[in-house]
Design an enzyme around this catalytic site. Structure first.
Site, PDB file in Angstrom:
ATOM      1  CD  GLU A  35      -2.676  -1.341  -0.039  1.00 58.07           C
ATOM      2  OE1 GLU A  35      -3.209  -0.357  -0.561  1.00 58.07           O
ATOM      3  OE2 GLU A  35      -2.735  -2.484  -0.533  1.00 58.07           O
TER       4      GLU A  35
ATOM      5  CG  ASN B  60      -8.638   1.596  -0.278  1.00 59.95           C
ATOM      6  OD1 ASN B  60      -8.469   2.551  -1.029  1.00 59.95           O
ATOM      7  ND2 ASN B  60      -8.472   0.335  -0.672  1.00 59.95           N
TER       8      ASN B  60
ATOM      9  CD1 TRP C   9     -30.208  11.191  -9.983  1.00 54.73           C
ATOM     10  CD2 TRP C   9     -28.982  10.472 -11.712  1.00 54.73           C
ATOM     11  NE1 TRP C   9     -31.055  10.583 -10.873  1.00 54.73           N
ATOM     12  CE2 TRP C   9     -30.332  10.131 -11.943  1.00 54.73           C
ATOM     13  CE3 TRP C   9     -28.040  10.119 -12.679  1.00 54.73           C
ATOM     14  CZ2 TRP C   9     -30.749   9.451 -13.088  1.00 54.73           C
ATOM     15  CZ3 TRP C   9     -28.435   9.436 -13.812  1.00 54.73           C
ATOM     16  CH2 TRP C   9     -29.782   9.110 -14.015  1.00 54.73           C
TER      17      TRP C   9
END
Ligand SMILES: Cc1cc2nc3c(=O)[nH]c(=O)nc-3n(C[C@H](O)[C@H](O)[C@H](O)COP(=O)(O)OP(=O)(O)OC[C@H]3O[C@@H](n4cnc5c(N)ncnc54)[C@H](O)[C@@H]3O)c2cc1C
Length: 509
Positions: free
Chosen positions: A303, A369, A340
């Protein structure tokens, strides 16, 4: 204009102006300009200033161009302010004094260099387009006074021209990039700033830090993640003492017990440096009891490499800041309606996992995440709203908002980026919820209207025969199946394709 040679490089300081010829001995005064490196430990430019000068003058400059940018919001300003408070007291404890000023950085730094008699201003490099342009302005303003400007690599382990393909190009696919990155080894952390050798100059004007982010024009501060260097190191140590070993399996579950490190705001503001994180990670891995624990460490390192990957994408391809990495996708005809988009922002789409995630973001400045991917894909591929509108909304709300990582995440989700999810991979928001929040704990926490809906229907309350969602919870604003087809047509139109590949389409990965 006084001639300055060698600023920006790594050799000894050269230049004229205030007697700046440094090849081993100390110069009298160097200004260290804090930006995204709000710490006294493992700070490259600060350490270099400390090594180079008798006296270091630390400065932070409030830049109105940043404070007024539409991409900046209260969560981040509050985190920054709290981190500065901690930095100020850490500096004081070592006999230094943080000078705080407000204005155009080139004017502030030129004036401060003149008032303090500094030969140079040191700073750690920042790779965003605005920062590069600002630093060029600062360097030239300082050069006109005979003051050097030196910048150092610090916020990443490897810069954009340091991990390259065999033919010398920039990587656009993550896996080979990460392999090449890992093959290079990791530099050791830098020493901590030493005690001040001379007393700070109290005659240098300095503004007190504002009490709240509202005083800086950003009232929506949140305190979810404790800020400052000490809090960052504590968060790092606590994560590496145990949770990292479960990271490989637990990182996809949005829960309060911290499946992930929540270090992103610290890495963003430099209250923790990536070298320190990697050094401590290596120690944690060596002590990890079995292969499972070591795997958690390896996945977490991956990561951190994603962070560097997106930093080099932005630096090598700055056009991503204003358009699609794959330029042909700038022609996508986004059909989504404004209402929207408004419903998505407010957490009122009728899709529970999307609404819970957005309400969590609005209330705390934070989003897990997995949920970032879900809501980004929902906005672009179900609501057919341009990824750039979502990107900006995230920047305004996220405590860790970072141009490179945010842009990378949005372009990945929209399918327009470097190593993106293919356009035909469209998350199903219902199966994503059922997979990663199976008992609906996260959804119920943020969408109380669904408190009485049984687990089985909590991610699709419209199927609940008991209709137990309370009246205020909205009906779905779009039908996922219908929108998925519209999305595929939108992409096909740009790609000039007649048929859509079936593989992966509609998957609930
Ligand atoms: C649409 C979208 C927008 C995003 N916006 C941001 C953003 O503005 N700022 C940001 O720091 N991250 C962003 N990310 C990446 C990621 O979601 C966060 O870094 C992560 O959720 C932070 O939580 P953590 O610190 O607990 O991460 P951990 O899982 O503990 O990971 C450790 C660190 O690695 C880095 N990292 C992890 N995943 C990624 C990733 N995919 N890309 C880049 N770096 C990563 C972060 O610095 C993180 O702190 C975004 C992802 C998506 C899909």
């Amino acid at each position: 204009m006084a001639a300055i040679r060698g600023f920006g490089g790594f050799g000894g300081l050269e230049g004229c102006g205030r007697g700046l010829w440094w090849h081993g001995g100390r110069v009298k005064t160097v200004v260290h300009w804090f930006r995204r490196d709000l710490r006294v430990t493992d700070n490259t430019a600060l350490h270099e200033a400390d090594r180079t000068a008798e006296r270091v003058v630390p400065v932070f400059c409030w830049d109105d161009a940043i404070l007024r940018s539409p991409d900046v919001g209260g969560a981040r300003v509050a985190f920054l302010l709290e981190s500065l408070r901690s930095l100020e007291s850490n500096l004081e404890a070592m006999g230094h004094r943080l000078v705080v000023r407000r204005g155009r950085p080139e004017e502030v730094l030129r004036a401060l260099a003149r008032e303090s008699g500094a030969s140079a201003v040191f700073a750690n490099r920042d790779y965003e387009p605005y920062s590069r342009e600002r630093d060029a302005r600062v360097a030239s303003a300082l050069a006109s006074e005979g003051v050097a400007f030196r910048s150092f690599k610090d916020s990443v382990v490897w810069e954009e021209r340091e991990v390259l393909t065999g033919s010398g190009g920039a990587y656009t696919v993550f896996t080979p990039y990460s392999r090449a990155w890992r093959a290079k080894g990791i530099p050791a952390p830098r020493p901590r700033l030493s005690r001040a050798r001379v007393a700070p100059d109290l005659a240098l004007a300095s503004e007190p830090l504002p009490r709240t982010s509202a005083e800086l024009g950003h009232p929506r501060g949140h305190g979810l993640i404790a800020a400052g260097e000490r809090a960052g190191m504590k968060a790092l140590d606590e994560f590496l003492e145990g949770r990292v070993e479960r990271y490989a399996t637990g990182r996809d579950t949005p829960s309060d017990d911290g499946g992930t490190s929540r270090l992103s705001p610290h890495l963003r503001f430099g209250t923790v440096n990536v070298r320190t994180a990697l050094e401590r990670l290596a120690r944690a891995r060596a002590a990890a009891p079995e292969a499972g624990g070591q795997r958690g460490c390896d996945v977490w390192q991956t990561e951190l490499i994603w962070r560097e990957f997106y930093a080099q994408v932005l630096a090598n391809h700055p056009h991503v800041a204003t358009g699609s990495f794959r330029r042909e996708y700038d022609a996508l005809a986004w059909e989504g309606r404004d209402e929207w988009f408004d419903a998505w922002c407010a957490g009122a789409t009728g899709y529970p996992v999307v609404d819970a995630a957005m309400r969590c973001l609005n209330a705390t400045g934070w989003m897990h995440n997995r949920l970032r991917m879900v809501v980004a894909m929902f906005l672009t591929k179900d609501l057919l709203v341009s990824w750039q509108r979502g990107e900006r909304y995230f920047m305004q709300r996220l405590v860790d908002g970072d141009l490179a990582a945010n842009n990378g995440g949005w372009q990945w989700s929209a399918g327009t980026g470097t190593d993106a999810a293919p356009y035909f991979r469209i998350f199903n928001p219902v199966s994503q919820g059922e997979k990663f929040d199976p008992a609906g704990a996260f959804v119920r926490r943020w969408v109380p209207e669904l408190a009485g809906v049984p687990d089985r229907f909590v991610h699709r309350p419209w199927d609940d025969p008991g209709r137990r969602a309370t009246g205020k919870y909205p009906a779905r604003i779009v039908d996922h199946g219908v929108q998925r087809e519209r999305c595929l047509r939108m992409f096909k139109a740009v790609r000039g394709e007649g048929t859509v590949e079936a593989r992966g389409a509609g998957s609930g990965e």
